[in-house]
Enzyme design. Structure first.
Site, PDB file in Angstrom:
ATOM      1  CE  LYS A   1      -4.142  -1.940   2.103  1.00 50.68           C
ATOM      2  NZ  LYS A   1      -5.206  -1.761   3.088  1.00 50.68           N
TER       3      LYS A   1
ATOM      4  CG  ASP B   1      -8.084   0.752   3.491  1.00 45.17           C
ATOM      5  OD1 ASP B   1      -8.857  -0.085   2.995  1.00 45.17           O
ATOM      6  OD2 ASP B   1      -6.843   0.623   3.467  1.00 45.17           O
TER       7      ASP B   1
ATOM      8  N   GLY C   1      -2.569   0.762  17.136  1.00 45.37           N
ATOM      9  CA  GLY C   1      -1.847   0.467  15.893  1.00 45.37           C
ATOM     10  C   GLY C   1      -1.631   1.691  15.031  1.00 45.37           C
TER      11      GLY C   1
ATOM     12  CB  ALA D   1      -5.061  -0.821   8.949  1.00 42.40           C
TER      13      ALA D   1
HETATM   14  P1  ATR Z   1      -1.135  -2.580   8.269  1.00 39.47           P
HETATM   15  O1  ATR Z   1      -0.811  -1.901   6.993  1.00 39.47           O
HETATM   16  O2  ATR Z   1      -2.049  -3.777   8.104  1.00 39.47           O
HETATM   17  O3  ATR Z   1      -1.619  -1.646   9.334  1.00 39.47           O
HETATM   18  P2  ATR Z   1       1.575  -2.641   9.300  1.00 39.47           P
HETATM   19  O4  ATR Z   1       1.874  -1.369   8.617  1.00 39.47           O
HETATM   20  O5  ATR Z   1       2.590  -3.745   9.220  1.00 39.47           O
HETATM   21  O6  ATR Z   1       0.221  -3.288   8.765  1.00 39.47           O
HETATM   22  O7  ATR Z   1       1.257  -2.323  10.839  1.00 39.47           O
HETATM   23  C1  ATR Z   1       1.077  -3.316  11.789  1.00 39.47           C
HETATM   24  C2  ATR Z   1       0.646  -2.712  13.136  1.00 39.47           C
HETATM   25  O8  ATR Z   1       0.529  -3.777  14.081  1.00 39.47           O
HETATM   26  C3  ATR Z   1       1.663  -1.733  13.723  1.00 39.47           C
HETATM   27  O9  ATR Z   1       0.983  -0.771  14.483  1.00 39.47           O
HETATM   28  C4  ATR Z   1       2.508  -2.659  14.626  1.00 39.47           C
HETATM   29  O10 ATR Z   1       3.178  -2.012  15.676  1.00 39.47           O
HETATM   30  P3  ATR Z   1       4.644  -1.363  15.416  1.00 39.47           P
HETATM   31  O11 ATR Z   1       4.423  -0.073  14.701  1.00 39.47           O
HETATM   32  O12 ATR Z   1       5.211  -1.183  16.767  1.00 39.47           O
HETATM   33  O13 ATR Z   1       5.406  -2.366  14.589  1.00 39.47           O
HETATM   34  C5  ATR Z   1       1.413  -3.541  15.187  1.00 39.47           C
HETATM   35  N1  ATR Z   1       1.942  -4.811  15.691  1.00 39.47           N
HETATM   36  C6  ATR Z   1       2.298  -5.891  14.966  1.00 39.47           C
HETATM   37  N2  ATR Z   1       2.735  -6.890  15.777  1.00 39.47           N
HETATM   38  C7  ATR Z   1       2.650  -6.411  17.055  1.00 39.47           C
HETATM   39  C8  ATR Z   1       2.938  -6.958  18.363  1.00 39.47           C
HETATM   40  N3  ATR Z   1       3.392  -8.213  18.510  1.00 39.47           N
HETATM   41  N4  ATR Z   1       2.703  -6.171  19.443  1.00 39.47           N
HETATM   42  C9  ATR Z   1       2.229  -4.920  19.306  1.00 39.47           C
HETATM   43  N5  ATR Z   1       1.931  -4.346  18.095  1.00 39.47           N
HETATM   44  C10 ATR Z   1       2.137  -5.090  17.000  1.00 39.47           C
END
Ligand code: ATR
Length: 278
Positions: A71, A108, A134, A138
């Site tokens: 994206k 979205d 997050g 998204a």
């Molecule tokens: P998307 O585009 O689907 O939002 P992404 O850009 O990879 O996917 O974002 C994933 C989100 O999930 C992020 O907010 C990530 O936190 P970080 O910014 O700290 O990486 C969060 N996330 C993924 N795994 C996590 C975990 N084990 N604990 C806490 N947050 C997590």
């Protein structure tokens, strides 16, 4: 199914793509509206994504959806970016113009709001603070949608605080960043809680969040739709909160793309929902 030599073609670009529900979803609408067209899954690895997007006009595609992990990369692969995609900093829908120009859009945010309105029709932006977990792609769309809807306080919680601060600076508005360890305190007097991370998805760890401080009147929404009822939603439902699952956002974000490529504004119905789940 009708696919003539004049069929309109669209698809979804992701890596991997085999789990995407979008071909099933758009395929149902094509059938339902008797359209001469096709919507195909396109498995494109990150190092080929710009090349693949650039080739769409020559291949006669009307456009594509863009999904994980492309994206953000799609931003630099298109010729023009609309204001919403620019603001969110991500593209989930590409439309090929008559002139072969590639336009990047992001649906979205409107998909999220449409699903929230459907699942929690009584929720209003004025009801109180909103907690967003997050700060990925998204999360950016959800925060932009909430700020634009008039929410007066968004409490953004993310494991990486730097990413949350960057999101807050980019989107602007009343967005306050909370550290990951402060997430329980952020829930006090909140009117809406949204999980935008992949935590809770099949194969991922669950979101570790004690809902003790969340008012029972708050709405709880999860963008994860596999499983449909995540651990978070089950816990929220168990204590009387209204819950909104993530499937509706997938359905609603797809509407503008389908309309742009195939010329019909499709409807999101209970029948469609059941079919996509099946
Ligand atoms: P998307 O585009 O689907 O939002 P992404 O850009 O990879 O996917 O974002 C994933 C989100 O999930 C992020 O907010 C990530 O936190 P970080 O910014 O700290 O990486 C969060 N996330 C993924 N795994 C996590 C975990 N084990 N604990 C806490 N947050 C997590």
């Amino acid at each position: 199914m009708i696919i003539s030599a004049k069929a309109r073609i669209a698809g979804v670009i992701g890596w991997p793509i085999s789990h995407s529900r979008s071909p099933r979803l758009h395929g149902w609408w094509l059938e339902r509206y008797g359209i001469d067209g096709a919507y195909v899954p396109l498995a494109v690895p990150p190092e080929r994504v710009e090349l693949a997007i650039r080739a769409l006009p020559d291949l006669g595609f009307r456009g594509v959806n863009v999904t994980v992990p492309h994206k953000r990369a799609a931003l630099s692969a298109v010729d023009r970016i609309d204001a919403v995609a620019e603001r969110i900093g991500a593209v989930n829908t590409i439309v090929v113009g008559e002139d072969g120009i590639l336009e990047g859009r992001n649906t979205d945010a409107e998909g999220f709001i449409a699903n929230l309105r459907e699942g929690a029709p009584d929720w209003q932006p004025s009801h109180g603070p909103v907690v967003v977990i997050g700060a990925g792609g998204a999360g950016r769309a959800v925060v932009a949608a909430l700020v634009d809807a008039g929410v007066r306080e968004v409490r953004l919680v993310n494991r990486s605080i730097v990413k949350a601060e960057a999101l807050a600076a980019d989107i602007g508005g009343p967005v306050h960043v909370f550290p990951w360890f402060g997430r329980l305190a952020a829930l006090a007097d909140a009117a809406l809680l949204v999980n935008t991370t992949s935590l809770g998805m099949n194969g991922q760890p669950m979101l570790d969040l004690d809902l003790g401080k969340l008012p029972p009147s708050a709405v709880v929404a999860d963008l994860v739709y596999s499983p449909l009822e995540t651990h978070l939603l089950a816990a929220a439902r168990g204590r009387g909160n209204i819950v909104v699952d993530g499937l509706g956002m997938l359905l609603h974000q797809a509407v503008p793309g389908f309309e742009a490529w195939f010329g019909v504004r499709p409807e999101v119905t209970a029948e469609l929902r059941a079919f996509v789940l099946g």
